[in-house]
Enzyme design. Structure first.
Site, short mmCIF file in Angstrom:
data_model
loop_
_atom_site.label_atom_id
_atom_site.label_comp_id
_atom_site.label_asym_id
_atom_site.label_seq_id
_atom_site.Cartn_x
_atom_site.Cartn_y
_atom_site.Cartn_z
CG ASP A 90 -2.00 -8.76 2.08
OD1 ASP A 90 -2.54 -9.66 1.39
OD2 ASP A 90 -2.62 -8.10 2.93
CG HIS A 141 -3.19 -5.23 -0.84
ND1 HIS A 141 -4.26 -5.34 0.03
CD2 HIS A 141 -2.09 -4.98 -0.05
CE1 HIS A 141 -3.85 -5.17 1.27
NE2 HIS A 141 -2.54 -4.93 1.26
CG HIS A 145 -1.66 -0.26 1.64
ND1 HIS A 145 -1.66 -0.06 3.00
CD2 HIS A 145 -1.70 -1.61 1.44
CE1 HIS A 145 -1.70 -1.23 3.61
NE2 HIS A 145 -1.73 -2.19 2.69
CG HIS A 237 2.46 -9.05 5.28
ND1 HIS A 237 1.82 -9.58 6.38
CD2 HIS A 237 1.74 -7.97 4.89
CE1 HIS A 237 0.74 -8.84 6.64
NE2 HIS A 237 0.67 -7.86 5.75
#
Length: 269
Positions: A90, A141, A145, A237
Site C-alpha cells: 500500500d 487505494h 483514504h 507498505h
C-alpha cells in the site's frame, strides 16, 4: 379437622410451586436475552471492518483467521499452480524506499501488486512510473483514504474515479479490477458501488503492521512467518522502515518453503 389440614397442605404446595416456577423463569431469562447478543456478534464479524477495529490489533498481536477474510467477491486463489504467497504494497506517505523495494523484487524475480492513492501519485510521479516500468501491476487505494463505510455512494464514486484517473495518467496502467479499501473498511454497500465501477475489493490475510513506528525486523518476520499459509495475501507498505530490510530474506524464506511469490493477477482466478 382432616379437611382443614388437607386444605392447608394444598395452599402450602401451591405457594412452593409458584416460587419454584418464578426461579426457573428468572434463570431462563438471561439466556434468552443473550441470544440476540450472540447473533449480533456473529453478524458484526461479517460486516464492515472499521479503522477503530483495525487499531485494536496494534495493542496485541493476534493470529489472522484466514477463514474470516475475503480475497474479493468474485475471485479465489488458484491452487492448481502450487502453494502461493501474494505480496501487496500500500502507498504510504513516504515514497523514498520504493526504488529499493522494486530492485529487491526484480532481483528475486517475483511479482507484487501496488495499491496507490491519488495523492501518492501526485507527490511522487517519477517514482510511481517506475512501478509499471519494472513490470509490476497497480491497484486503486482511493484518493482521500477515508473510511468508505461512512461515505455516500456518490462520494465513493467520485473518490475512486478521481484516483483512477490519476493512476492511469501517471502509470499508464488501469488499476481495475483491484481495489483495497482504506483501513480495510468495507461492507456490502461499498462492495456494490465498487463493482459498478469495475472493481473487486481485496483484503489481506497477514497484516505485517510494518507501518508502526516501534516495529522491528524480528517482530515483523515473526508476524509473517507464524501466520504463513497457502494463499496468504500479505499487507506491506511502501513507506515502511523495516520491510525493505527483510524483503529479500523474506522472499527467499517463502521460496525455500515451496511457495511461489506473485501478484494478485498471478494468484487469483
Amino acid at each position: 379437622m382432616l379437611k382443614r389440614f388437607s386444605f392447608v397442605i394444598l395452599i402450602v404446595c401451591g405457594v412452593l410451586f409458584l416460587f419454584a416456577g418464578s426461579r426457573v423463569l428468572h434463570t431462563d431469562r438471561p439466556q434468552n436475552d443473550n441470544e440476540p447478543v450472540k447473533e449480533e456478534v456473529v453478524n458484526n464479524q461479517n460486516e464492515s471492518i472499521t479503522p477503530k477495529a483495525s487499531n485494536k490489533r496494534t495493542a496485541k498481536e493476534q493470529k489472522v483467521d484466514e477463514a474470516s477474510k475475503i480475497y474479493s467477491s468474485r475471485y479465489e486463489i488458484d491452487r492448481t499452480k502450487g502453494k502461493t504467497v501474494v505480496l501487496t504494497f500500500d502507498a504510504g506517505a513516504d515514497g523514498s524506499r520504493l526504488p529499493e523495494i522494486l530492485d529487491i523484487l526484480s532481483e528475486n524475480h517475483v511479482k507484487a501488486t501496488f495499491f496507490l492513492t491519488g495523492p501518492f501519485c501526485e507527490r511522487y510521479p517519477n517514482l510511481v512510473k517506475k512501478i509499471t516500468a519494472y513490470g509490476f501491476e497497480v491497484g486503486n487505494h482511493s484518493y482521500a483514504h477515508k473510511d468508505m463505510t461512512t461515505m455516500s455512494n456518490e462520494a465513493i464514486r467520485e473518490d475512486i474515479l478521481k484516483a483512477q484517473e490519476i493512476i492511469i495518467r501517471t502509470t499508464g496502467q488501469d488499476p481495475r479490477p483491484w481495489f483495497r479499501p482504506p483501513y480495510g473498511a468495507r461492507d456490502d454497500r461499498v462492495r456494490e458501488v465498487l463493482k459498478s465501477l469495475g472493481y473487486e475489493t481485496v483484503y489481506w490475510t497477514i497484516d505485517s503492521l510494518d507501518w508502526e513506528d516501534n516495529m522491528t525486523v524480528e517482530r515483523e518476520k515473526n508476524r509473517i512467518y507464524n501466520n504463513l499459509k497457502d494463499g496468504s495475501i500479505i499487507l506491506l507498505h511502501i513507506g515502511s522502515k523495516t520491510t525493505p530490510i527483510i524483503l529479500s530474506e523474506m522472499i527467499k524464506y517463502f521460496i525455500g518453503k515451496g511457495y511461489r511469490v506473485t501478484d494478485l493477477s498471478g494468484a487469483l482466478r
